[in-house]
Scaffold this motif. Structure first.
Motif, short mmCIF file in Angstrom:
data_model
loop_
_atom_site.label_atom_id
_atom_site.label_comp_id
_atom_site.label_asym_id
_atom_site.label_seq_id
_atom_site.Cartn_x
_atom_site.Cartn_y
_atom_site.Cartn_z
N ASP A 106 0.79 -1.24 0.12
CA ASP A 106 -0.04 -0.07 0.10
C ASP A 106 1.07 1.23 0.02
O ASP A 106 2.17 1.12 -0.07
CB ASP A 106 -0.94 0.08 1.05
CG ASP A 106 -2.19 0.93 1.11
OD1 ASP A 106 -2.43 1.63 0.15
OD2 ASP A 106 -3.02 0.94 1.96
N THR A 138 1.16 5.56 1.37
CA THR A 138 0.61 6.73 2.28
C THR A 138 0.94 7.97 2.01
O THR A 138 2.17 7.89 1.32
CB THR A 138 0.67 6.22 3.82
OG1 THR A 138 -0.11 7.10 4.62
CG2 THR A 138 1.91 6.28 4.31
N ASP A 179 -4.77 -2.54 -2.38
CA ASP A 179 -6.13 -2.00 -2.70
C ASP A 179 -6.11 -1.82 -4.18
O ASP A 179 -5.42 -2.20 -5.06
CB ASP A 179 -6.14 -0.43 -1.85
CG ASP A 179 -5.20 0.34 -2.47
OD1 ASP A 179 -4.55 0.44 -3.53
OD2 ASP A 179 -5.01 1.32 -1.95
N CYS A 199 -11.47 -1.35 3.16
CA CYS A 199 -10.37 -1.19 3.28
C CYS A 199 -9.58 -2.08 4.42
O CYS A 199 -8.45 -2.35 4.44
CB CYS A 199 -9.89 0.46 4.00
SG CYS A 199 -10.69 0.80 5.55
N THR A 200 -10.30 -2.68 5.11
CA THR A 200 -9.82 -3.59 6.19
C THR A 200 -9.34 -4.98 5.51
O THR A 200 -8.74 -5.73 6.01
CB THR A 200 -10.95 -3.96 7.20
OG1 THR A 200 -12.11 -4.46 6.61
CG2 THR A 200 -11.33 -2.88 7.88
N GLU A 211 -2.40 -1.36 6.80
CA GLU A 211 -2.99 -0.31 7.54
C GLU A 211 -2.36 -0.14 9.01
O GLU A 211 -2.20 0.73 9.67
CB GLU A 211 -4.59 -0.60 7.72
CG GLU A 211 -5.41 -0.71 6.49
CD GLU A 211 -5.18 0.92 5.71
OE1 GLU A 211 -5.12 1.90 6.61
OE2 GLU A 211 -5.43 1.19 4.62
N HIS A 252 -0.22 2.71 10.47
CA HIS A 252 -0.78 3.37 12.08
C HIS A 252 0.56 3.53 12.77
O HIS A 252 0.77 4.38 13.50
CB HIS A 252 -1.79 2.49 12.54
CG HIS A 252 -2.13 3.02 13.72
ND1 HIS A 252 -3.00 4.09 13.99
CD2 HIS A 252 -1.86 2.36 14.99
CE1 HIS A 252 -3.15 4.38 15.33
NE2 HIS A 252 -2.74 3.37 15.82
#
Length: 257
Positions: free
Chosen positions: A105, A107, A165, A194-195, A201, A205
């Motif tokens: 992913d 970010t 994703d 998204c989970t 994720e 985080h």
């Protein structure tokens, strides 16, 4: 990378080249045309629209700019693409070894008044970050660099699941072709779920909570140093992860080797 200190600072102060400036201005026009036509136009139609406005530019040049900016036209068959790239992890048990399931992913992180984008690849079994790249643009090239970094670190067998994703940065031919060359199976989140990519994720985080939030980065180089220290030294080597029995990813991989 074999770059001298003086050479680096000279590069920082160097003015933008005429060619780079021209490409930047042309890309602005390309984006305007693409947006004005609701994202339907691919490079052939954008090229023709530019010609109608009296802008002389090669079709391959337009194609390259759009590819680097992750601008694609809406084409018939996009639903078939998603049918082909389902979330195949849903039907799979948890991995029992390395290089069975990777997740990826990207970010965004603020540097001054701008954004920088971090793409990462993680091995689900050990939770180790095995590839990452940082850049000023959110493109398929950025995610491809992270994937190639992971492939240099590992030698997965055909059949590895690569889950992401549904972002255009992972749908792009650059990524799909690279996966195909290595016999890797693409897998994608279900729409609005998204989970489905919870492991990535969780990593982002932790990263933001522990070293990003509350910190003002003045340059991309400063951010890169912090990311390198966190990912390569703290997260992979020392940080205890509850999902693998409160062990660090590198320690866990040594145990199961």
């Amino acid at each position: 990378m074999g770059v001298s200190r003086n050479g680096y600072y000279a590069w920082c102060k160097r003015e933008e080249s005429e060619q780079s400036r021209a490409n930047r201005e042309l890309l602005k026009k390309v984006r305007q045309i693409h947006r004005a036509n609701r994202g339907v136009y691919g490079s052939p139609r954008v090229h023709q629209a530019l010609r109608r406005e009296g802008i002389s530019v090669g079709r391959k040049h337009v194609e390259r700019l759009m590819r680097e900016a992750s601008l694609i036209g809406r084409i018939p068959g996009i639903e078939r693409f998603y049918e082909r790239h389902r979330n195949i992890r849903l039907n799979q048990p948890a991995p029992t070894g390395l290089n069975q399931q990777w997740v990826a992913d990207l970010t965004y992180i603020r540097v001054g008044n701008e954004w920088r984008y971090l793409a990462a690849v993680l091995d689900v079994y050990s939770r180790k970050v095995i590839g990452w790249s940082l850049g000023s643009r959110k493109t398929a090239d950025l995610t491809l660099r992270a994937l190639r970094h992971a492939l240099r670190m590992r030698t997965p067998r055909p059949g590895l699941i690569f889950h992401t994703d549904r972002g255009v940065e992972y749908r792009a031919c650059l990524i799909q072709n690279e996966l195909g060359r290595h016999g890797i199976q693409p897998s994608m989140n279900r729409p609005n779920q998204c989970t489905d990519n919870a492991h990535m994720e969780s990593f982002f985080h932790s990263l933001k909570a522990e070293v990003i939030h509350g910190v003002s980065f003045k340059s991309e180089q400063e951010l890169r140093v912090v990311l390198s220290g966190y990912i390569n030294q703290l997260y992979n080597q020392k940080r205890l992860y509850s999902g693998i029995g409160y062990r660090a990813p590198a320690e866990y991989e040594r145990m199961v080797a």
